[in-house]
Design a protein around this motif. Sequence first.
Motif, PDB file in Angstrom:
ATOM      1  N   THR A   1       0.851  -1.181   0.000  1.00  0.00           N
ATOM      2  CA  THR A   1       0.000   0.000   0.000  1.00  0.00           C
ATOM      3  C   THR A   1       0.890   1.235   0.000  1.00  0.00           C
ATOM      4  OG1 THR A   1      -1.678  -1.190   1.255  1.00  0.00           O
ATOM      5  CG2 THR A   1      -1.831   1.209   1.233  1.00  0.00           C
ATOM      6  N   ILE A   2       0.579   2.173  -0.885  1.00  0.00           N
ATOM      7  CA  ILE A   2       1.396   3.383  -1.013  1.00  0.00           C
ATOM      8  C   ILE A   2       0.518   4.609  -0.807  1.00  0.00           C
ATOM      9  CG2 ILE A   2       2.822   4.762  -2.578  1.00  0.00           C
ATOM     10  CD1 ILE A   2       3.519   2.147  -4.055  1.00  0.00           C
ATOM     11  N   MET A   3       0.977   5.504   0.038  1.00  0.00           N
ATOM     12  CA  MET A   3       0.234   6.739   0.267  1.00  0.00           C
ATOM     13  C   MET A   3       1.019   7.908  -0.339  1.00  0.00           C
ATOM     14  SD  MET A   3      -0.779   8.251   3.986  1.00  0.00           S
ATOM     15  CE  MET A   3      -1.359   9.941   4.211  1.00  0.00           C
ATOM     16  N   MET A   4       0.311   8.734  -1.101  1.00  0.00           N
ATOM     17  CA  MET A   4       0.961   9.870  -1.738  1.00  0.00           C
ATOM     18  C   MET A   4       0.682  11.146  -0.941  1.00  0.00           C
ATOM     19  SD  MET A   4       1.964   8.110  -4.327  1.00  0.00           S
ATOM     20  CE  MET A   4       2.617   9.349  -5.449  1.00  0.00           C
TER      21      MET A   4
ATOM     22  N   LYS B   1       5.229   5.746   2.167  1.00  0.00           N
ATOM     23  CA  LYS B   1       4.673   7.092   2.147  1.00  0.00           C
ATOM     24  C   LYS B   1       5.559   7.891   1.216  1.00  0.00           C
ATOM     25  CE  LYS B   1       5.159   5.853   6.117  1.00  0.00           C
ATOM     26  NZ  LYS B   1       5.546   5.694   7.544  1.00  0.00           N
ATOM     27  N   LEU B   2       5.053   8.173   0.038  1.00  0.00           N
ATOM     28  CA  LEU B   2       5.861   8.864  -0.959  1.00  0.00           C
ATOM     29  C   LEU B   2       5.536  10.348  -0.984  1.00  0.00           C
ATOM     30  CD1 LEU B   2       5.870   6.410  -4.030  1.00  0.00           C
ATOM     31  CD2 LEU B   2       7.567   6.655  -2.204  1.00  0.00           C
ATOM     32  N   LEU B   3       6.554  11.155  -0.760  1.00  0.00           N
ATOM     33  CA  LEU B   3       6.396  12.605  -0.836  1.00  0.00           C
ATOM     34  C   LEU B   3       6.639  13.052  -2.274  1.00  0.00           C
ATOM     35  CD1 LEU B   3       6.171  15.484   0.325  1.00  0.00           C
ATOM     36  CD2 LEU B   3       8.618  15.359   0.841  1.00  0.00           C
TER      37      LEU B   3
ATOM     38  N   LYS C   1      12.089  17.352   5.016  1.00  0.00           N
ATOM     39  CA  LYS C   1      12.247  17.266   6.472  1.00  0.00           C
ATOM     40  C   LYS C   1      10.900  17.441   7.168  1.00  0.00           C
ATOM     41  CE  LYS C   1      16.984  18.919   6.696  1.00  0.00           C
ATOM     42  NZ  LYS C   1      17.674  20.215   6.651  1.00  0.00           N
ATOM     43  N   ALA C   2      10.113  18.433   6.724  1.00  0.00           N
ATOM     44  CA  ALA C   2       8.835  18.720   7.382  1.00  0.00           C
ATOM     45  C   ALA C   2       7.868  17.546   7.265  1.00  0.00           C
ATOM     46  CB  ALA C   2       8.222  19.975   6.771  1.00  0.00           C
ATOM     47  N   PHE C   3       7.739  17.004   6.077  1.00  0.00           N
ATOM     48  CA  PHE C   3       6.823  15.865   5.906  1.00  0.00           C
ATOM     49  C   PHE C   3       7.325  14.640   6.661  1.00  0.00           C
ATOM     50  CE2 PHE C   3       4.884  18.318   2.524  1.00  0.00           C
ATOM     51  CZ  PHE C   3       3.582  17.863   2.524  1.00  0.00           C
ATOM     52  N   ASP C   4       8.629  14.487   6.644  1.00  0.00           N
ATOM     53  CA  ASP C   4       9.191  13.327   7.329  1.00  0.00           C
ATOM     54  C   ASP C   4       8.891  13.390   8.818  1.00  0.00           C
ATOM     55  OD1 ASP C   4      10.633  10.906   7.236  1.00  0.00           O
ATOM     56  OD2 ASP C   4      12.383  11.914   8.097  1.00  0.00           O
TER      57      ASP C   4
ATOM     58  N   THR D   1       8.935   7.562   3.264  1.00  0.00           N
ATOM     59  CA  THR D   1       9.863   6.474   2.933  1.00  0.00           C
ATOM     60  C   THR D   1      10.522   6.684   1.577  1.00  0.00           C
ATOM     61  OG1 THR D   1       8.083   5.199   1.938  1.00  0.00           O
ATOM     62  CG2 THR D   1       8.533   4.785   4.269  1.00  0.00           C
ATOM     63  N   GLY D   2      10.086   7.726   0.888  1.00  0.00           N
ATOM     64  CA  GLY D   2      10.698   7.989  -0.410  1.00  0.00           C
ATOM     65  C   GLY D   2      10.136   9.263  -1.010  1.00  0.00           C
ATOM     66  N   VAL D   3      10.850   9.813  -1.977  1.00  0.00           N
ATOM     67  CA  VAL D   3      10.437  11.062  -2.604  1.00  0.00           C
ATOM     68  C   VAL D   3      10.271  10.841  -4.107  1.00  0.00           C
ATOM     69  CG1 VAL D   3      11.178  13.430  -3.143  1.00  0.00           C
ATOM     70  CG2 VAL D   3      11.615  12.468  -0.876  1.00  0.00           C
TER      71      VAL D   3
END
Length: 439
Positions: free
Chosen positions: A99-102, A211-213, A228-231, A237-239
Motif C-alpha cells: 500500500t502506497i500513500m501519496m 509514504k511517498l512525498l 524534512k517537514a513531511f518526514d 519512505t521515499g520522494v
Amino acid sequence: MVLDKLGGSLQDALKKLVGASRIDENVVNEVVKDIQRALLQADVNVKLVMTLSQRIKQRSLKEPPPSGMSPREHVIRIVYQELVNILGKSANVRLAPQTIMMVGLQGSGKTTTTAKLARYFQRKGLKAAVICADTFRPGAFDQLKTLCDRLGIFFYGEKDVEDAVAITQRGLLAIEKYDVKIIDTAGRHALEKDLIKEMEDIHSTAQPDHKLLVLDAAMGQLASEQAKAFDKSIGITGVVITKLDGTAKGGGALSAVSETDSAVAFIGIGETTDDLEKFEADRFISRLLGMGDIKSLIEKAEDTLKSEDIDMESMLSGRFTLKDMYKQLEAVNKMGPLKQIMQMLPMGKLGMKISDDMYSVTQDKLGTYKYIMDSMTDKELEDPRHINSSRITRIARGSGTNYEDVRELLKYHKMMQKAIKGMKGGKFNIQKMMKKFGA
Ligand SMILES: Nc1nc2c(ncn2[C@@H]2O[C@H](COP(=O)(O)OP(=O)(O)OP(=O)(O)O)[C@@H](O)[C@H]2O)c(=O)[nH]1
Ligand SMILES: [Mg+2]
C-alpha cells in the motif's frame, strides 16, 4: 533527456578532459570550475558543490589511476563517482504487493504520479488500484478517475463525501484483492495543521508500506526543507521529484533530498502516464554525463593520438604537402564530427581555426581524395603549385573523378597551408608550443 541543460554543460566539461593533451592540475582545475558553474546553475547547494569540487581535485591529483586506466579515464570516473555520491542512495520501492500513500503540497503532481505509478506496477505484471482520498479539490475525483479509466486501472472514489479517512477505509476494503494499492491525498498551500491532521489520520487508517512525498523539481534546493517537514509528521519512505522535464533546477531538488534522511524513489519527466522513471543515482548520472559516448570518445582520442604520425617539424617549417593534408583529414574523419576533439589534432592544438566544412569531410570524400592523390605524381603531391588546369583534367580522368573534385581538394590544401603560414608569422612561440604537446 532529463535535465538537458545540466547534462549538456557537464558533458562539455568532460569533453575538455577528453580533449586535453595532458591531464594536469590546470586541466583538472578548469574542468572542476565548469562543473561548479553547471551545478550552481541547476540550483545545487553551494556547500555541496564546494565539497564535491574539493574531492574531485584531491582524488584526481592524488589517487593513481588503476592499472589499465588512462589518467583521462581516471579523472572522468572520479567526476562520475562524486556526482553519484551527492545524489546519495535511492529509495527502493519493490515490485511486490503493498500500500502506497501519496503526500505533498498543492500542485506538486500527486494525482498525476498516482496514475503513473499504478501504470508502472501494472506494466510489471502487478494488479494496481487507486483510491481518491482528496476531498479538498473539487476536480480531484474526476481527474484521477479519467486517468485510471484510460489506463484500465481500478479506481475507488466517493463523490460529494467529505470524510477522506472514511473513504480511505471503505476504499481499502473495496480494493482488497489488488496487489498494489495507491492512495492519492489532498494538497494544500503549505503544511497547515488540518492537512497534517488529515494526513496522520489517513496514515493510521491505511498503515501504508510506503509514504511517498511528491515534490516539484522547480523547488530546487528548497526540496530538503519540505522533505524534512513531511518526514517529521508522518515519516516519509521515499520522494518523487516531478516535472524534471520542465525546470533547470532539477539538480538542486535531487541533491537536496539526499541531504535529508530521505531518498528519491521515482522521477517524473513529463505529463503523460508513461513519464515516470524509477530513480537510480548511478544510472541517472551515467546518462546525464552521456558516459557511453564519453567512453567511446576517450577510446577514439587515445587511438588517434597514438596513430598520429604527422611530421610537425617539417609542417611548421612551411612544408605542408598534400600527403600531410591527407593524414590530417583521415584523423578528423576517424574522430567523427565532434569539434572539441579537433583540439587534439596538431592543427587544433596550435589554435588554428578550422572551417566548418572541414568537420564534415565524409568517408566518401576521403575516398575520392585518395583516388585523386593516387593519380598525382610525387612531384605534384609534394608541391601542388605545379598543378595547372590541364593537369587537373588529367588527374580527374585518371582518378575517375571530375574537375571540380580535384579543384576542391587543391582549395582545401591552399586554405590549410595559408593557416599554417599564418601561425608561423610570429603569433606563436613554436618551440614552446611543440613542447607543450610533446611533439
Ligand atoms: N511536465 C510535467 N508536468 C507534470 C509532471 N507531473 C505532474 N505534472 C503536471 O502538474 C500539474 C499538477 O499535477 P497534479 O497531479 O494535479 O498535482 P497534485 O499534487 O495532485 O495537485 P493537488 O491535488 O491540487 O494538490 C498537472 O498539470 C500535471 O500534468 C511531470 O513530471 N512533468
Ligand atoms: Mg491531486
